[in-house]
Scaffold this motif. Structure first.
Motif, PDB file in Angstrom:
ATOM      1  N   PRO A  56       0.791  -1.236   0.000  1.00 23.89           N
ATOM      2  CA  PRO A  56       0.000   0.000   0.000  1.00 23.89           C
ATOM      3  C   PRO A  56       0.821   1.283   0.000  1.00 23.89           C
ATOM      4  N   HIS A  57       2.164   1.148  -0.051  1.00 19.73           N
ATOM      5  CA  HIS A  57       2.981   2.376  -0.010  1.00 19.73           C
ATOM      6  C   HIS A  57       4.318   2.135  -0.695  1.00 19.73           C
ATOM      7  N   PHE A  58       4.512   2.792  -1.832  1.00 22.35           N
ATOM      8  CA  PHE A  58       5.754   2.628  -2.574  1.00 22.35           C
ATOM      9  C   PHE A  58       6.039   3.912  -3.363  1.00 22.35           C
ATOM     10  N   HIS A  59       7.280   4.016  -3.827  1.00 20.47           N
ATOM     11  CA  HIS A  59       7.679   5.163  -4.668  1.00 20.47           C
ATOM     12  C   HIS A  59       8.304   4.618  -5.942  1.00 20.47           C
ATOM     13  N   MET A  60       7.475   4.434  -6.958  1.00 21.85           N
ATOM     14  CA  MET A  60       7.962   3.777  -8.165  1.00 21.85           C
ATOM     15  C   MET A  60       8.715   4.725  -9.097  1.00 21.85           C
ATOM     16  N   LEU A 209      -1.732  10.539   2.920  1.00 23.69           N
ATOM     17  CA  LEU A 209      -0.684  11.523   3.213  1.00 23.69           C
ATOM     18  C   LEU A 209       0.508  10.852   3.885  1.00 23.69           C
ATOM     19  N   HIS A 210       1.719  11.224   3.466  1.00 26.16           N
ATOM     20  CA  HIS A 210       2.889  10.988   4.307  1.00 26.16           C
ATOM     21  C   HIS A 210       2.659  11.872   5.536  1.00 26.16           C
ATOM     22  N   CYS A 211       2.470  11.272   6.672  1.00 24.39           N
ATOM     23  CA  CYS A 211       1.982  12.050   7.811  1.00 24.39           C
ATOM     24  C   CYS A 211       2.878  11.846   9.022  1.00 24.39           C
ATOM     25  N   SER A 241       0.116   7.624   6.182  1.00 28.25           N
ATOM     26  CA  SER A 241       1.299   6.784   5.999  1.00 28.25           C
ATOM     27  C   SER A 241       2.390   7.189   6.982  1.00 28.25           C
ATOM     28  N   HIS A 242       3.113   6.231   7.452  1.00 27.50           N
ATOM     29  CA  HIS A 242       4.244   6.367   8.376  1.00 27.50           C
ATOM     30  C   HIS A 242       3.801   6.594   9.826  1.00 27.50           C
ATOM     31  N   LEU A 243       3.302   7.811  10.131  1.00 31.66           N
ATOM     32  CA  LEU A 243       2.810   8.127  11.490  1.00 31.66           C
ATOM     33  C   LEU A 243       3.858   7.851  12.563  1.00 31.66           C
ATOM     34  N   SER A 308       6.037  -1.141   1.821  1.00 27.39           N
ATOM     35  CA  SER A 308       7.488  -1.343   1.680  1.00 27.39           C
ATOM     36  C   SER A 308       8.219  -0.023   1.457  1.00 27.39           C
ATOM     37  N   ASP A 309       7.549   0.953   0.836  1.00 31.19           N
ATOM     38  CA  ASP A 309       8.052   2.313   0.622  1.00 31.19           C
ATOM     39  C   ASP A 309       9.122   2.414  -0.459  1.00 31.19           C
ATOM     40  N   CYS A 310      10.203   1.628  -0.345  1.00 31.72           N
ATOM     41  CA  CYS A 310      11.354   1.905  -1.197  1.00 31.72           C
ATOM     42  C   CYS A 310      12.093   0.634  -1.580  1.00 31.72           C
TER      43      CYS A 310
HETATM   44 FE   FE2 Z   1       6.872   7.185   1.223  1.00 29.16          FE
END
Ligand code: FE2
Length: 428
Positions: A56-60, A209-211, A241-243, A308-310
């Motif tokens: 649910p969270h990545f930077h392609m 949101l990256h929050c 996201s993150h929190l 996974s984010d990255c």
């Molecule tokens: Fe991110």
């Protein structure tokens, strides 16, 4: 006559000896002992069959760029953002597409069926947006790609970010993103949350949101996100996201905050790999772990999915598109060690994340999309423990990836035996 039947599967809910029959792109039956013929038979041999992994969270737009134009020396989030700022003007649409497709191939082979990727909307050329819209179309037969319009340099802090974010949504980007903790002031951060949520409400979109991706206990934009979600009636369509700042907040404040997040129907997306690497960098000892309060959020009824984010980018130089690595790290950092907690970590990279992304027809029941992953593990806990080998990936009723079972041939004391790490069952 079915197109494909998976025979003798164990399902994540514990059912064993299950057959899953597929007609076209859908699951037609999931029950024991299906005797009908099929165009293709996949023998699961009692191993675990799950609906696909969901990230649910990545930077392609940044993936596989590691080392260009240089490495992140400090290892911090802020140097990562600065490094990304150096890379953006020198990368082309074709380069991003090529890297993203290479990543998608790996992700699909590892059983990931859907990815929510943020895409930077701060450059006026919208290079990443154009690239990932092209990628979304190119990979759709084997991967569902959902894109988030993400103003990396701040919706208000970057001069044209608001205008470009709207342009990205007009071009077909799916979800409204943001980064309130990176705005110039707390007040600007709160204002950016309001603007993001109103933009989503106007367009009927989701928000992610990256929050509060910091160790600052005063970074409380999740409170504003919950407030705006409640005010605008966005229940179930919003994720934080993150929190990570929640890790450092005082318990009294959190005891008020978590019920507000639950009431507003806001989802949580911790990213265990990246945040155990990035957080606590300003600490000496003791060093904070910087993972949000996973157990407490979950126990309050909030949907929590691990991202996974990255992979090999300015923020994180490791990664291998493995959502079981993500679950494994989330489990350890969150000390989610009971049997129920460990099994839940598998849900956090499958069903929970699918719910956050709003995926329809996700699952293993009749009528669901015929998307599955066969793991060399007996159950979800063993899958996480081993970060289990993927034996097969089925997409839209067809096998798209196969791999031989993983085993070692060991010779000791003159005897050769086969060692299968997925054969060490719980004995008690
Ligand atoms: Fe991110």
């Amino acid at each position: 006559m079915f197109d494909l039947i998976v025979k003798n599967a164990t399902l994540p809910d514990g059912r064993t000896g299950m057959d899953i029959a597929c007609s076209g792109q859908k699951i037609a039956a999931a029950e024991p002992n299906i005797t009908a013929e099929a165009g293709e038979i996949v023998d699961a041999q009692g191993y675990l069959v799950s609906a696909p992994f969901v990230d649910p969270h990545f930077h392609m737009d940044a993936t596989l760029s590691l080392g260009t134009p240089r490495m992140n020396v400090s290892g911090t989030l802020l140097e990562g953002i600065a490094l990304w700022g150096e890379l953006k003007p020198i990368q082309t649409v074709d380069q991003i597409v090529e890297r993203a497709i290479k990543y998608c191939h790996l992700a699909a082979a590892k059983g990931i069926g859907a990815i929510r990727s943020h895409v930077d909307t701060c450059d006026d050329s919208l290079t990443g947006v154009h690239a990932l819209l092209e990628v979304r179309e190119k990979v759709k037969d084997y991967l569902d790609l959902q894109l988030v319009a993400f103003p990396q340099d701040g919706l208000l802090r970057s001069a044209t970010a608001m205008e470009n974010t709207v342009r990205a949504l007009d071009l077909g980007v799916d979800v409204v993103g943001g980064i309130p903790h990176f705005e110039r002031t707390m007040a600007d951060g709160a204002e950016s949350v309001r603007l993001s949520c109103e933009l989503a409400a106007d367009r009927g979109l989701m928000v992610d949101l990256h929050c509060d991706e910091s160790d600052d206990p005063h970074s409380r934009h999740i409170e504003t996100l919950a407030y705006e979600s409640q005010r605008l009636g966005l229940h179930g369509r919003v994720a934080g996201s993150h929190l990570t700042s929640m890790h450092s907040m005082n318990n009294y404040y959190v005891s008020k905050l978590i019920p507000l997040i639950a009431e507003a129907g806001v989802h949580a997306i911790p990213n265990p790999l990246i945040n155990i690497m990035l957080q606590g960098r300003h600490d000496t000892y003791p060093k904070r772990r910087g993972q949000t309060r996973v157990r407490e959020l979950r126990d309050a009824g909030i949907t929590v999915g691990f991202g996974s984010d990255c992979m090999m980018d300015p923020w994180y130089s490791l990664g291998k598109a493995d959502m079981l690595d993500v679950a494994f790290m989330g489990l350890h950092v969150g000390q989610l060690s009971s049997r129920a907690d460990m099994a839940w970590c598998f849900d956090a990279v499958t069903t929970n994340s699918a719910a956050i992304m709003g995926l329809s027809d996700y699952g293993l029941e009749k009528g669901c999309d015929a998307n599955m992953v066969l793991l060399q593990a007996s159950d979800p806990i063993e899958a996480v423990r081993l970060r289990a080998h993927r034996l097969a990936v089925i997409r839209k009723g067809k096998t798209i990836a196969r791999s031989a079972p993983m085993a070692f041939e060991l010779t000791v004391d003159g005897q050769t035996t086969t060692v299968n790490e997925a054969s060490y069952a719980v004995t008690g």
